[in-house]
Design an enzyme around this catalytic site. Structure first.
Site, PDB file in Angstrom:
ATOM      1  N   CYS A 153     -49.936  14.594  66.956  1.00 25.17           N
ATOM      2  CA  CYS A 153     -49.734  15.984  67.373  1.00 25.17           C
ATOM      3  C   CYS A 153     -49.513  16.101  68.879  1.00 25.17           C
ATOM      4  O   CYS A 153     -48.608  16.810  69.334  1.00 25.17           O
ATOM      5  CB  CYS A 153     -50.954  16.818  66.989  1.00 25.17           C
ATOM      6  SG  CYS A 153     -51.246  16.977  65.235  1.00 25.17           S
ATOM      7  N   VAL A 157     -46.355  17.987  70.536  1.00 24.86           N
ATOM      8  CA  VAL A 157     -46.506  19.307  71.145  1.00 24.86           C
ATOM      9  C   VAL A 157     -45.912  19.340  72.551  1.00 24.86           C
ATOM     10  O   VAL A 157     -45.259  20.307  72.947  1.00 24.86           O
ATOM     11  CB  VAL A 157     -47.992  19.727  71.162  1.00 24.86           C
ATOM     12  CG1 VAL A 157     -48.199  20.950  72.042  1.00 24.86           C
ATOM     13  CG2 VAL A 157     -48.479  20.013  69.753  1.00 24.86           C
TER      14      VAL A 157
END
Length: 519
Positions: A153, A157
């Site tokens: 993640c 991101v």
């Protein structure tokens, strides 16, 4: 305390000792300040009701205990399926510890995987330096032939560009310019582990077939008579891959398994540590471009890869985790057609033996109702086999299942008299399953280790047939694909049925009128 060197009490009995019970009671009374036992029981009973089920199924913005994992887990699975390949996850150490432990707990084998160890500074300034240092350390310490990069993640991101980062790392001397570093973006906040499997496998094929990220000429396809096999994300890969290879060998087929971690998670204990074992070699990957066809056992694990293979000019035979007679028949007949050879007599005999075993035992499973959850392809395979046995797959749930998948399962149910009234639940989780088990009870639940909480809560006996299985050992060593695999699956269904029957008829003089020796 009761635990001492002279009296070692195992954990399941230790905390029943009065000293611990007193501690627990004190903690609850003095620190937790929770609701009364009466209020807790009242709310618990309400969550078993049809009223609560309607509220549960109406929720949209919350997922409770999904029956899936995240994309990078699938990418790590893929990396372990290639010869002397080290999985490198661009992200935090904590994420990678989860992937390693998840596989190690299921397969009971060490799982090698490294991290770029991104922390707060990398989240602000980007993870390029982590990539440069991480690739250098991985290359020099662990001596792989290939490093397969994926992301978590954090890296996704902030928008880290793997292609650019890997090229910069090579310019900085982290690894030689010609060293193979295939990559895939695997954002953990979308998709699931099967999506990550697909992205990572596609990344490796594109790396070798399409010019190694622009650093080499693209390979030209020269069609031959070989056949590729892709199993998809498979928690039973150790047993399944042996069975599939055996079937290919019986046909005398020229074949290549693309992604084969079966030996990685089945190394012997003989005094030698094997960080890398088995797997598909780089030469085999390059040769696989020329195959006349690729057989894919899990459509929903390989959606992008299937499209890519077709674009390369290969025939792609797409199946859905073949379990049982019809599923295995489809695989065997496809192999017969592709090789131009008749079905070997030994497979015909095995098919007959499976049908015989089903006939011997179907009376016990006929009409029994099952709830099952797991990955989309496996749910299709298990549903088909249950219908063949005359059982009723009442609730079929896949958190990572699409509406298209649900329609495919529903068509399977509609084609059988045993599918009447059975329902499919795409994009639902195990808290939804809990409501179903209370309001529309079934005889058995098929799932993974996490289903044991549903078993305890609802009293529905659990059959462990889905990844991950942490609380039982060595299930992954036995196949569930092929005729032999279907026999193994049948035995697991029957064992749980008979264990439950014995438990329900065990009280002397009250229920033991059916506590029989012969079943």
């Amino acid at each position: 305390m009761p635990q001492n060197a002279d009296k070692v009490i195992d954990h399941e009995m230790l905390f029943r000792e009065p000293e611990y019970q007193e501690l627990f009671a004190s903690k609850k009374a003095e620190f937790e300040f929770n609701h009364s036992d009466t209020k807790v029981a009242e709310i618990r009973d309400w969550t078993k009701s049809a009223e609560y089920k309607d509220k549960n199924f109406a929720r949209e913005a919350l997922t409770v205990n999904p029956a899936k994992a995240c994309q990078p887990l699938g990418a790590v699975f893929v990396a372990n399926g290639f010869h002397k390949t080290l999985s490198f996850v661009h992200g935090s150490q904590g994420c990678v510890a989860y992937y390693r432990s998840h596989f190690s707990r299921h397969f009971k084998e060490p799982t090698s995987c490294v991290s770029s160890s991104m922390t707060e500074d990398a989240a602000v300034f980007g993870g390029l330096n982590n990539m440069i240092d991480g690739l250098a350390n991985s290359y020099n310490l662990y001596k792989p032939d290939m490093i397969a990069v994926s992301t978590t993640c954090m890296a996704e991101v902030i928008g880290d560009d793997l292609n650019a980062f890997i090229k910069t790392s090579k310019e900085k001397g982290s690894v030689p310019a010609e060293f193979d570093v295939p990559f895939a973006h695997t954002p953990a906040f979308v998709g699931s582990h099967v999506t990550g499997y697909d992205n990572a496998l596609l990344g490796i094929l594109q790396h070798f077939w399409d010019g190694k990220a622009g650093t080499a000429p693209k390979l030209e396809r020269v069609p031959d008579e070989s056949i590729n096999f892709i199993g998809g994300f498979d928690g039973f890969v150790v047993g399944n891959m042996l069975e599939i290879k055996r079937i290919f060998d019986l046909f005398g087929a020229d074949y290549t398994v693309l992604c084969d971690p079966s030996e990685t998670w089945n190394t012997p204990t003989d005094g030698q540590f094997r960080m890398y074992e088995g797997g598909t070699t780089k030469a085999q990957v390059e040769r696989a471009l020329n195959a006349k066809a690729t057989i894919v056992f899990q459509e929903y694990s390989c959606e992008k890869t299937i499209k890519y293979l077709k674009e390369k000019g290969q025939e792609v035979v797409v199946l859905n985790s073949p379990i049982g007679v019809a599923g295995t028949d489809a695989f065997v007949m496809a192999l017969s057609r592709l090789t131009g050879k008749p079905v070997p007599a030994v497979l015909e005999k095995e098919r007959g033996q499976l049908v015989d075993a089903m006939a011997d035992s179907q009376a016990h499973l006929h009409g029994k109702r099952y709830a099952l959850y797991g990955d989309p392809d496996m749910m299709l395979g298990l549903t088909q086999f249950l219908l063949e046995l005359g059982a009723e797959p009442a609730h079929v749930l896949a958190t990572n299942g699409s509406n298209e998948w649900a329609a495919k399962v529903q068509a399977l149910l509609d084609a059988s008299p045993y599918g009447a009234g059975c329902k499919v639940y795409p994009k639902r989780d195990l808290w939804h399953m809990r409501s179903l088990l209370f309001t529309e009870p079934v005889d058995f639940l098929i799932g993974n280790t996490y289903g044991k909480y549903l078993e305890r809560d609802t009293g529905t006996p659990l059959i462990r047939m889905v990844f991950p299985i942490f609380d039982r050992h060595h299930y992954h060593r036995y196949p569930i694909w092929g005729y032999d695999g279907a026999l193994r699956t049948l035995i697991m269904f029957l064992d749980e049925f008979f264990e439950t029957l014995d438990a329900n008829t065990i009280v002397p003089g009250k229920t033991d009128y059916s506590y029989d020796i012969i079943r």
